[in-house]
Design an enzyme around this catalytic site. Structure first.
Site, PDB file in Angstrom:
ATOM      1  N   LYS A  80      11.298  53.892 149.731  1.00 44.51           N
ATOM      2  CA  LYS A  80      10.086  54.675 149.975  1.00 44.51           C
ATOM      3  C   LYS A  80       9.215  54.601 148.729  1.00 44.51           C
ATOM      4  CE  LYS A  80       8.880  59.435 151.423  1.00 44.51           C
ATOM      5  NZ  LYS A  80       9.449  60.756 151.773  1.00 44.51           N
ATOM      6  N   SER A 155       8.208  62.500 156.381  1.00 48.46           N
ATOM      7  CA  SER A 155       7.288  61.631 155.707  1.00 48.46           C
ATOM      8  C   SER A 155       7.841  60.234 155.417  1.00 48.46           C
ATOM      9  CB  SER A 155       6.858  62.272 154.384  1.00 48.46           C
ATOM     10  OG  SER A 155       7.971  62.405 153.524  1.00 48.46           O
ATOM     11  N   SER A 179      12.194  65.163 155.876  1.00 49.71           N
ATOM     12  CA  SER A 179      11.599  63.828 155.845  1.00 49.71           C
ATOM     13  C   SER A 179      12.552  62.649 155.913  1.00 49.71           C
ATOM     14  CB  SER A 179      10.745  63.669 154.592  1.00 49.71           C
ATOM     15  OG  SER A 179       9.508  64.264 154.812  1.00 49.71           O
TER      16      SER A 179
HETATM   17  N1  GLN Z   1       7.136  67.665 157.163  1.00 46.52           N
HETATM   18  C1  GLN Z   1       7.417  68.517 156.042  1.00 46.52           C
HETATM   19  C2  GLN Z   1       6.189  68.642 155.172  1.00 46.52           C
HETATM   20  O1  GLN Z   1       5.172  68.157 155.576  1.00 46.52           O
HETATM   21  C3  GLN Z   1       8.569  67.940 155.268  1.00 46.52           C
HETATM   22  C4  GLN Z   1       8.176  66.781 154.452  1.00 46.52           C
HETATM   23  C5  GLN Z   1       9.281  66.262 153.588  1.00 46.52           C
HETATM   24  O2  GLN Z   1      10.454  66.517 153.832  1.00 46.52           O
HETATM   25  N2  GLN Z   1       8.900  65.555 152.551  1.00 46.52           N
HETATM   26  O3  GLN Z   1       6.218  69.226 154.136  1.00 46.52           O
END
Ligand code: GLN
Length: 487
Positions: A80, A155, A179
């Site tokens: 990532k 994400s 995420s």
């Molecule tokens: N979807 C959640 C957010 O927008 C979690 C994102 C993540 O785990 N980085 O914060």
């Protein structure tokens, strides 16, 4: 040998060591596959074929000398674009870091290199890991390989989609509120968020430091175990890294006969849960019941507070962490500024996307004097209650079974105008980050549109071995992991 890119690391490492294939051939197969499908999937922000092939050649030479570094030797692993690799781009999916290259390696990148892995490409993500669909990337929207009109989750959408599409054998991502697990569930692969502190965050660009964890994606539970083994390590460079004994995850997978006591939290089966997802999870629970496990109903009464508490704590930490992007120290600097204060404003206004701005504003507000006690401090107290719910339930059971997400992957654009409905797609994953617990998402079926569904197994702190074994027991009795999207 056909379809090398769809073999697991477990299978491939055997072939590599016996020299039936070379890492060069494997890496070449992954590169070809990527070129063939990337116009549809868009999982990568960038990749460097020559650099990957060079690493593959080094691997082949080590294997030839009998110096293999273990099961990751010669295996292409995607990263990532929030995990630093010396000399490579580190954009975090943001325009503000568009031209930024990392001057050092993250500890997890060093661990991968030491394990002989071939570091392969920079994977797309929501900007600064804020999002659940990868639509918040400043560069491109990644598609779900099972239906390219749908999002892959987020994400870490690029990490999940690349593994599902055979563009990487394994990948790593980060999980602050879901995420890793949510995109794994949406793309039909396995994803694990380890206990907070098991994996060093050194070189992981910070979003919300008390919640962020790095973790593995793979097409099988065994592969997740192999990758976790390589990246789990105590690290002096991360003050939140914990010194614990790390078991041999791959050998402890084989606890098929253990009679697990598994809890099912009632609060996770309420209104918002999609019918078909619910049925798939019920069937998975029945499988465990019919195969020697005891199922116990448990209650996690503060569950409904997890999303609001997360969006106070995560945004508060983000507003502080993202203060460093000031137009002076990193990447984007506005050329329209008239003085130094204006430089901060304009560089940040031009460099950050909408969602990141929304969160910085929210986070600054909950930390501001007069509101700190009412929001931030209160949220921290509720966070403790959420953790205590889990601790209490673990007095009765070894692990918990839940859906990973209330629905399957949704259509691109469907929720992008409605932040609240987007936030709710993490309702079953967020509590674990607040409580610091490990969780794994393992494929447990498809809905009538042939979209993957994920089962989440939640463990006690540092009980990654247990949840891997439980997920493995399920996986080995089902064929979901053998299916691949038709691209
Ligand atoms: N979807 C959640 C957010 O927008 C979690 C994102 C993540 O785990 N980085 O914060």
């Amino acid at each position: 040998m056909s379809d090398l890119f769809y073999k697991t690391a477990g299978e491939l490492s055997g072939l590599l060591v016996k020299r039936e294939i070379s890492s060069w051939d494997l890496t070449q197969a992954v590169i070809e596959r990527t070129k063939a499908v990337e116009t549809k999937v868009n999982a990568f922000l960038s990749y460097n074929e020559a650099a990957a092939l060079k690493q593959a050649k080094n691997s082949d030479e080590r294997i030839a000398r009998g110096e293999s570094r273990g099961p990751l030797e010669g295996i292409p692993v995607g990263l990532k674009d929030i995990i630093a690799v010396n000399g490579e781009q580190l954009s975090c999916g943001s325009k503000i870091l568009e031209k930024f290259n990392s001057p050092y390696d993250a500890t997890s990148a060093i661990n991968l290199k030491n394990a002989g892995a071939v570091l392969w490409g920079r994977l797309n993500m929501d900007e600064f890991a804020m999002g659940s669909s990868t639509e918040n990337s400043a560069y491109q929207v990644t598609s779900n390989p099972w239906d390219i009109e749908r999002i892959p989750g987020g994400s870490s959408g690029g990490s999940a989609a690349s593994v599902a599409a055979g563009e990487a054998i394994l990948s790593i991502g980060s999980d602050t509120g879901g995420s890793i697990r949510q995109p794994a569930s949406f793309c039909g692969v396995v994803g694990l968020k380890p206990t907070y502190g098991l994996i060093s965050r050194y070189g992981l660009v910070a979003y919300a430091s008390s919640l962020d964890q790095i973790g593995p994606f793979a097409r099988s539970v065994e592969d997740v175990a192999i990758l976790l083994q390589a990246i789990a390590s105590h690290d002096r460079l991360d003050s939140t890294s914990i010194k614990v004994d790390i078991p041999d995850y791959r050998t402890v997978l084989k606890q098929e006969d253990r009679r697990w006591k598994l809890g099912v939290p009632t609060e996770y089966f309420s209104d918002g849960l999609d019918k078909e997802v619910g049925v798939a999870i019920e069937n998975a629970i029945k499988f465990f019941e019919n195969n020697g496990c005891e199922i116990v109903n448990v209650s996690l009464p503060h569950t409904e507070l997890a999303v609001p508490v997360y969006y106070i704590i995560a945004t508060a930490e983000a507003s502080s962490n993202l203060a460093r992007y000031d137009g002076i120290r990193y990447s984007h600097r506005s050329d329209r500024a008239i003085d130094s204060i204006d430089l901060y404003f304009k560089s940040r206004a031009e460099g950050f996307g909408e969602e990141v701005k929304r969160r910085i504003i929210l986070g600054t507000y909950v930390l501001s004097s007069g509101y700190y006690d009412a929001y931030y401090l209160r949220a921290q107290k509720v966070r403790t209650l959420i953790r205590q719910d889990f601790i209490k339930s673990f007095e009765k059971v070894d692990a918990l079974l839940t859906p990973t997400s209330p629905t399957v992957a949704f259509k691109i654009g469907e929720r992008s105008e409605d932040p609240l409905s987007m936030y709710l797609s993490d309702i079953y994953t967020i509590s674990l980050n607040l409580a610091g617990l490990p969780g794994i998402s393992v494929p447990c079926g498809f809905n009538s549109d042939k979209m993957p569904i994920g089962l989440q197994v939640i463990g006690k702190p540092y009980c990654e071995a247990e949840i891997l074994a439980i997920a493995h027991k399920f996986e080995r009795s089902h064929d979901f992991y053998k299916e691949h999207p038709k691209l």
